[in-house]
Design an enzyme around this catalytic site. Structure first.
Site, mmCIF file in Angstrom:
data_model
loop_
_atom_site.group_PDB
_atom_site.id
_atom_site.type_symbol
_atom_site.label_atom_id
_atom_site.label_comp_id
_atom_site.label_asym_id
_atom_site.label_seq_id
_atom_site.Cartn_x
_atom_site.Cartn_y
_atom_site.Cartn_z
ATOM 1 N N ASP A 3 0.878 -1.173 0.000
ATOM 2 C CA ASP A 3 0.000 0.000 0.000
ATOM 3 C C ASP A 3 0.905 1.210 0.000
ATOM 4 O OD1 ASP A 3 -2.257 1.901 0.550
ATOM 5 O OD2 ASP A 3 -3.332 0.031 0.930
ATOM 6 N N TYR B 195 -13.297 9.234 -12.279
ATOM 7 C CA TYR B 195 -13.282 7.851 -11.766
ATOM 8 C C TYR B 195 -13.828 6.897 -12.836
ATOM 9 C CZ TYR B 195 -14.182 3.948 -8.542
ATOM 10 O OH TYR B 195 -14.201 2.716 -7.926
HETATM 11 N N1 LIG Z 1 -15.837 0.413 -2.088
HETATM 12 C C1 LIG Z 1 -16.553 0.446 -3.188
HETATM 13 O O1 LIG Z 1 -17.761 0.733 -3.164
HETATM 14 C C2 LIG Z 1 -15.929 0.095 -4.518
HETATM 15 C C3 LIG Z 1 -16.773 -0.177 -5.602
HETATM 16 C C4 LIG Z 1 -16.211 -0.506 -6.822
HETATM 17 C C5 LIG Z 1 -14.842 -0.561 -6.970
HETATM 18 N N2 LIG Z 1 -14.027 -0.283 -5.912
HETATM 19 C C6 LIG Z 1 -12.577 -0.355 -6.139
HETATM 20 O O2 LIG Z 1 -12.020 -1.293 -5.241
HETATM 21 C C7 LIG Z 1 -10.671 -0.936 -4.956
HETATM 22 C C8 LIG Z 1 -10.484 -0.894 -3.440
HETATM 23 O O3 LIG Z 1 -11.336 0.106 -2.919
HETATM 24 P P1 LIG Z 1 -11.772 0.193 -1.382
HETATM 25 O O4 LIG Z 1 -13.229 0.450 -1.381
HETATM 26 O O5 LIG Z 1 -11.244 -0.926 -0.615
HETATM 27 O O6 LIG Z 1 -11.086 1.595 -1.011
HETATM 28 P P2 LIG Z 1 -9.936 1.947 0.063
HETATM 29 O O7 LIG Z 1 -9.650 3.398 -0.066
HETATM 30 O O8 LIG Z 1 -10.326 1.435 1.383
HETATM 31 O O9 LIG Z 1 -8.714 1.066 -0.487
HETATM 32 C C9 LIG Z 1 -7.919 1.457 -1.570
HETATM 33 C C10 LIG Z 1 -6.471 1.289 -1.160
HETATM 34 O O10 LIG Z 1 -5.629 1.757 -2.233
HETATM 35 C C11 LIG Z 1 -4.554 2.475 -1.652
HETATM 36 N N3 LIG Z 1 -3.974 3.421 -2.586
HETATM 37 C C12 LIG Z 1 -4.524 4.564 -3.059
HETATM 38 N N4 LIG Z 1 -3.651 5.221 -3.837
HETATM 39 C C13 LIG Z 1 -2.531 4.466 -3.886
HETATM 40 C C14 LIG Z 1 -1.275 4.619 -4.538
HETATM 41 N N5 LIG Z 1 -0.986 5.682 -5.293
HETATM 42 N N6 LIG Z 1 -0.351 3.650 -4.370
HETATM 43 C C15 LIG Z 1 -0.611 2.566 -3.599
HETATM 44 N N7 LIG Z 1 -1.773 2.377 -2.949
HETATM 45 C C16 LIG Z 1 -2.730 3.332 -3.090
HETATM 46 C C17 LIG Z 1 -5.178 3.180 -0.443
HETATM 47 O O11 LIG Z 1 -4.199 3.581 0.500
HETATM 48 C C18 LIG Z 1 -6.128 2.122 0.085
HETATM 49 O O12 LIG Z 1 -5.541 1.302 1.050
HETATM 50 C C19 LIG Z 1 -10.423 0.400 -5.641
HETATM 51 O O13 LIG Z 1 -9.758 0.193 -6.870
HETATM 52 C C20 LIG Z 1 -11.828 0.929 -5.860
HETATM 53 O O14 LIG Z 1 -11.889 1.829 -6.950
HETATM 54 C C21 LIG Z 1 -14.542 0.041 -4.688
#
Ligand SMILES: NC(=O)c1ccc[n+]([C@@H]2O[C@H](COP(=O)([O-])OP(=O)(O)OC[C@H]3O[C@@H](n4cnc5c(N)ncnc54)[C@H](O)[C@@H]3O)[C@@H](O)[C@H]2O)c1
Length: 275
Positions: free
Chosen positions: A37, A169
């Site tokens: 991360d 996004y």
């Molecule tokens: N939660 C939702 O509703 C949802 C829905 C569809 C897709 N997603 C996708 O699922 C994935 C995970 O999302 P989540 O909901 O767990 O969000 P989250 O923010 O909890 O997790 C995302 C992680 O990515 C890390 N991150 C961000 N930028 C970074 C970088 N430059 N380098 C390394 N790490 C980085 C963050 O620190 C975080 O730990 C994402 O790609 C998100 O777009 C989430």
């Protein structure tokens, strides 16, 4: 027999949320892990990203299942970080069987397309689209040599449909679906599969330190409870998706059960995109 015994899985964005759920499920299925991360926040992202402590929490929980786990910070926007990560994985495990491109950002957002600043637009594409490309660039040569691998890109229903006020996004996730299809064709002869998982609205599971729904609510200037109600009304089932539902699809795609599945998108969205 567990489904990922003897497999080495690299997961980005594993500090919390969906990434942590993927790491836990992969560990439970017998995988060894490289979890990564960013470890600090970025000025251009309007909310806190994961800390090293959160990533270490993920690692401790995975080790309870008996997994060997490498913890290494890497910003997916930096090719040097990504190369160092992959090198560390190879030095320790000698191979990478599955790559889970999960790291992503949900904001800056909450405005009409022309109101994004150039910096806001670019950070969304840089993390959500170019980030997975950087990981593929570093990992593909290893998988080609192995003549084996599974790459799983965590896209979104925003990779399949439009969302008002989320153009950056949505564009990044549509791009990731396109990257998935083209990379699948590039690497099919080498027995490397590339697929995308498209979650719909996922609820914030406190046990996983998840808070993406809160990020979406804040972007739109509404209360978390109101966003949760909107999400619930938008899906076809009586429940929104859990991070573990997404992790289940990821484990399946990382396993040998899907040896002939490539270039596809799997919506885990409680029927959201079927409506
Ligand atoms: N939660 C939702 O509703 C949802 C829905 C569809 C897709 N997603 C996708 O699922 C994935 C995970 O999302 P989540 O909901 O767990 O969000 P989250 O923010 O909890 O997790 C995302 C992680 O990515 C890390 N991150 C961000 N930028 C970074 C970088 N430059 N380098 C390394 N790490 C980085 C963050 O620190 C975080 O730990 C994402 O790609 C998100 O777009 C989430």
């Amino acid at each position: 027999m567990c489904r990922l015994t003897d497999k080495v899985v690299l997961i980005t964005g594993a500090g919390r949320g969906i990434g942590r759920a993927c790491a836990l499920r992969a560990a439970e299925e017998g995988a060894d892990l490289i979890i990564t991360d960013i470890g600090n926040s970025k000025e251009s992202v309007p909310y806190k990203l994961s800390s090293l402590e959160e990533l270490q929490t993920t690692a401790e929980k995975c080790k309870e299942f008996g997994s060997s786990v490498i913890v290494q910070l890497a910003d997916v926007c930096k090719m040097n970080d990504v190369n160092a990560l992959v090198e560390a994985a190879i030095n320790r495990f000698g191979r990478i069987d599955a790559l889970v491109n999960n790291a992503g950002i949900g904001a800056p957002a909450g405005k009409a397309t022309h109101l994004y600043t150039t910096e806001e637009w670019e950070i969304l594409l840089n993390v959500n689209l170019s980030g997975p490309w950087r990981l593929i660039k570093a990992v593909a040569p290893i998988m080609i040599e192995q003549q084996y691998g599974s790459i799983i890109n965590i896209a979104s229903t925003a990779g399949l449909l439009g969302y008002r006020s989320f153009a950056g996004y949505v564009a990044s996730k549509h791009g990731l679906v396109g990257l998935t299809k083209s990379a699948a064709l590039d690497y099919a002869p080498q027995n490397i599969r590339v697929n995308a998982v498209c979650p719909g609205p996922v609820y914030d599971d406190e046990r996983l330190d998840g808070h993406m729904t809160k990020v979406v609510a804040d972007s739109l200037g509404i209360r978390l409870g109101d966003q949760e109600s909107i999400d619930l009304e938008s899906v076809a089932m009586n429940t929104v998706v859990s991070p573990y539902d997404v992790a289940e699809a990821v484990v399946w795609l990382a396993s040998d059960a899907t040896q002939r599945v490539t270039g596809t998108t799997i919506a885990v969205d409680a029927g959201y995109s079927a409506k």
